[in-house]
Write a protein that holds these residues in place. Structure first.
Motif, PDB file in Angstrom:
ATOM      1  N   THR A  82       0.825  -1.209   0.000  1.00  0.00           N
ATOM      2  CA  THR A  82       0.000   0.000   0.000  1.00  0.00           C
ATOM      3  C   THR A  82       0.859   1.260   0.000  1.00  0.00           C
ATOM      4  O   THR A  82       0.543   2.242  -0.679  1.00  0.00           O
ATOM      5  CB  THR A  82      -0.946   0.002   1.217  1.00  0.00           C
ATOM      6  N   LEU A  83       1.956   1.239   0.750  1.00  0.00           N
ATOM      7  CA  LEU A  83       2.820   2.417   0.870  1.00  0.00           C
ATOM      8  C   LEU A  83       3.848   2.532  -0.259  1.00  0.00           C
ATOM      9  O   LEU A  83       4.508   3.571  -0.372  1.00  0.00           O
ATOM     10  CB  LEU A  83       3.533   2.399   2.221  1.00  0.00           C
ATOM     11  N   ALA A  84       3.992   1.509  -1.074  1.00  0.00           N
ATOM     12  CA  ALA A  84       5.001   1.511  -2.146  1.00  0.00           C
ATOM     13  C   ALA A  84       4.904   2.732  -3.063  1.00  0.00           C
ATOM     14  O   ALA A  84       5.937   3.301  -3.425  1.00  0.00           O
ATOM     15  CB  ALA A  84       4.920   0.214  -2.953  1.00  0.00           C
ATOM     16  N   PRO A  85       3.707   3.194  -3.462  1.00  0.00           N
ATOM     17  CA  PRO A  85       3.657   4.392  -4.319  1.00  0.00           C
ATOM     18  C   PRO A  85       4.298   5.631  -3.693  1.00  0.00           C
ATOM     19  O   PRO A  85       4.750   6.530  -4.403  1.00  0.00           O
ATOM     20  CB  PRO A  85       2.152   4.610  -4.550  1.00  0.00           C
ATOM     21  N   ALA A  86       4.357   5.683  -2.368  1.00  0.00           N
ATOM     22  CA  ALA A  86       5.006   6.811  -1.684  1.00  0.00           C
ATOM     23  C   ALA A  86       6.494   6.549  -1.490  1.00  0.00           C
ATOM     24  O   ALA A  86       7.214   7.407  -0.981  1.00  0.00           O
ATOM     25  CB  ALA A  86       4.341   7.056  -0.334  1.00  0.00           C
ATOM     26  N   CYS A 101      15.733  14.431  13.081  1.00  0.00           N
ATOM     27  CA  CYS A 101      14.787  15.506  12.780  1.00  0.00           C
ATOM     28  C   CYS A 101      14.157  15.240  11.413  1.00  0.00           C
ATOM     29  O   CYS A 101      14.861  14.886  10.466  1.00  0.00           O
ATOM     30  CB  CYS A 101      15.489  16.856  12.716  1.00  0.00           C
ATOM     31  N   LEU A 102      12.865  15.433  11.319  1.00  0.00           N
ATOM     32  CA  LEU A 102      12.172  15.280  10.051  1.00  0.00           C
ATOM     33  C   LEU A 102      12.485  16.481   9.162  1.00  0.00           C
ATOM     34  O   LEU A 102      12.480  17.621   9.633  1.00  0.00           O
ATOM     35  CB  LEU A 102      10.664  15.185  10.309  1.00  0.00           C
ATOM     36  N   THR A 103      12.761  16.239   7.890  1.00  0.00           N
ATOM     37  CA  THR A 103      13.032  17.320   6.938  1.00  0.00           C
ATOM     38  C   THR A 103      11.744  17.679   6.196  1.00  0.00           C
ATOM     39  O   THR A 103      10.729  16.985   6.314  1.00  0.00           O
ATOM     40  CB  THR A 103      14.086  16.892   5.905  1.00  0.00           C
ATOM     41  N   ASP A 104      11.800  18.734   5.412  1.00  0.00           N
ATOM     42  CA  ASP A 104      10.652  19.094   4.571  1.00  0.00           C
ATOM     43  C   ASP A 104      10.328  17.964   3.595  1.00  0.00           C
ATOM     44  O   ASP A 104       9.155  17.670   3.353  1.00  0.00           O
ATOM     45  CB  ASP A 104      10.930  20.393   3.813  1.00  0.00           C
ATOM     46  N   ALA A 105      11.366  17.326   3.051  1.00  0.00           N
ATOM     47  CA  ALA A 105      11.144  16.193   2.145  1.00  0.00           C
ATOM     48  C   ALA A 105      10.479  15.032   2.883  1.00  0.00           C
ATOM     49  O   ALA A 105       9.626  14.335   2.324  1.00  0.00           O
ATOM     50  CB  ALA A 105      12.466  15.735   1.531  1.00  0.00           C
ATOM     51  N   GLY A 106      10.834  14.827   4.141  1.00  0.00           N
ATOM     52  CA  GLY A 106      10.200  13.790   4.951  1.00  0.00           C
ATOM     53  C   GLY A 106       8.737  14.103   5.198  1.00  0.00           C
ATOM     54  O   GLY A 106       7.876  13.215   5.118  1.00  0.00           O
ATOM     55  N   ARG A 107       8.436  15.363   5.468  1.00  0.00           N
ATOM     56  CA  ARG A 107       7.032  15.775   5.661  1.00  0.00           C
ATOM     57  C   ARG A 107       6.235  15.557   4.375  1.00  0.00           C
ATOM     58  O   ARG A 107       5.104  15.058   4.413  1.00  0.00           O
ATOM     59  CB  ARG A 107       6.950  17.239   6.078  1.00  0.00           C
ATOM     60  N   ALA A 108       6.829  15.908   3.252  1.00  0.00           N
ATOM     61  CA  ALA A 108       6.150  15.723   1.962  1.00  0.00           C
ATOM     62  C   ALA A 108       5.906  14.241   1.684  1.00  0.00           C
ATOM     63  O   ALA A 108       4.864  13.852   1.166  1.00  0.00           O
ATOM     64  CB  ALA A 108       6.987  16.350   0.835  1.00  0.00           C
ATOM     65  N   THR A 109       6.864  13.401   2.045  1.00  0.00           N
ATOM     66  CA  THR A 109       6.713  11.949   1.855  1.00  0.00           C
ATOM     67  C   THR A 109       5.562  11.431   2.723  1.00  0.00           C
ATOM     68  O   THR A 109       4.756  10.623   2.261  1.00  0.00           O
ATOM     69  CB  THR A 109       8.026  11.229   2.180  1.00  0.00           C
ATOM     70  N   LEU A 110       5.490  11.886   3.954  1.00  0.00           N
ATOM     71  CA  LEU A 110       4.385  11.477   4.825  1.00  0.00           C
ATOM     72  C   LEU A 110       3.045  11.953   4.267  1.00  0.00           C
ATOM     73  O   LEU A 110       2.051  11.222   4.329  1.00  0.00           O
ATOM     74  CB  LEU A 110       4.579  12.006   6.246  1.00  0.00           C
ATOM     75  N   GLU A 111       3.010  13.160   3.718  1.00  0.00           N
ATOM     76  CA  GLU A 111       1.765  13.668   3.121  1.00  0.00           C
ATOM     77  C   GLU A 111       1.339  12.815   1.928  1.00  0.00           C
ATOM     78  O   GLU A 111       0.154  12.550   1.744  1.00  0.00           O
ATOM     79  CB  GLU A 111       1.937  15.130   2.692  1.00  0.00           C
ATOM     80  N   ARG A 112       2.328  12.371   1.115  1.00  0.00           N
ATOM     81  CA  ARG A 112       2.018  11.481  -0.015  1.00  0.00           C
ATOM     82  C   ARG A 112       1.474  10.150   0.472  1.00  0.00           C
ATOM     83  O   ARG A 112       0.626   9.540  -0.171  1.00  0.00           O
ATOM     84  CB  ARG A 112       3.259  11.234  -0.887  1.00  0.00           C
ATOM     85  N   ALA A 113       1.976   9.689   1.603  1.00  0.00           N
ATOM     86  CA  ALA A 113       1.573   8.388   2.138  1.00  0.00           C
ATOM     87  C   ALA A 113       0.226   8.450   2.853  1.00  0.00           C
ATOM     88  O   ALA A 113      -0.462   7.433   2.961  1.00  0.00           O
ATOM     89  CB  ALA A 113       2.640   7.866   3.080  1.00  0.00           C
ATOM     90  N   ASP A 114      -0.186   9.613   3.342  1.00  0.00           N
ATOM     91  CA  ASP A 114      -1.427   9.738   4.114  1.00  0.00           C
ATOM     92  C   ASP A 114      -2.667   9.196   3.408  1.00  0.00           C
ATOM     93  O   ASP A 114      -3.411   8.437   3.998  1.00  0.00           O
ATOM     94  CB  ASP A 114      -1.660  11.178   4.544  1.00  0.00           C
ATOM     95  N   PRO A 115      -2.912   9.566   2.162  1.00  0.00           N
ATOM     96  CA  PRO A 115      -4.145   9.072   1.540  1.00  0.00           C
ATOM     97  C   PRO A 115      -4.106   7.582   1.211  1.00  0.00           C
ATOM     98  O   PRO A 115      -5.127   6.990   0.896  1.00  0.00           O
ATOM     99  CB  PRO A 115      -4.271   9.893   0.259  1.00  0.00           C
ATOM    100  N   LEU A 116      -2.934   6.976   1.261  1.00  0.00           N
ATOM    101  CA  LEU A 116      -2.832   5.568   0.909  1.00  0.00           C
ATOM    102  C   LEU A 116      -3.387   4.730   2.032  1.00  0.00           C
ATOM    103  O   LEU A 116      -3.881   3.696   1.935  1.00  0.00           O
ATOM    104  CB  LEU A 116      -1.362   5.200   0.637  1.00  0.00           C
TER     105      LEU A 116
END
Length: 113
Positions: A32-36, A98-113
């Motif tokens: 499920t998380l692979a697309p992110a 520490c979470l980076t901006d790229a890490g936050r963006a990755t989590l946002e991509r994973a949220d709807p999955l």
């Protein structure tokens, strides 16, 4: 409740079934998380760092139930992907995740999955 005995087929069967179920669930989440671009283990660590961070690596290991050396190996790919930064804390011996901006963006991509 029955006590565990090494020759108890029922206990071994329950344990095997639980482990098989856990592996199946992990596989489902990984797919499920692979697309992110994440595995469930990576997703979990990123979420912990997001909620608790910046957090010392030792404290993160305690919070996630990892051994410190295992956690360090697990964090390396997250650092290489630039999803987290590992930096020195106020004490030179302390390292913080520490979470980076790229890490936050990755989590946002994973949220709807």
């Amino acid at each position: 409740m029955r006590a565990y005995t090494p020759n108890s087929d029922d206990s071994a069967c329950v344990c095997a079934r639980l482990r098989r179920g856990a592996r199946a669930l992990t596989l489902l989440y990984d797919e499920t998380l692979a697309p992110a671009g994440l595995t469930v283990a990576q997703f979990s660590l990123l979420r912990h760092i997001e909620r608790l961070g910046p957090i010392g690596v030792q404290a993160l290991a305690r919070a996630t139930g990892h051994e410190r050396s295992t956690l360090a190996r697990t964090l390396r790919p997250l650092e290489r992907a630039a999803w987290i930064d590992i930096r020195r804390g106020t004490d030179r011996r302390r390292r913080e995740a520490c979470l980076t901006d790229a890490g936050r963006a990755t989590l946002e991509r994973a949220d709807p999955l």
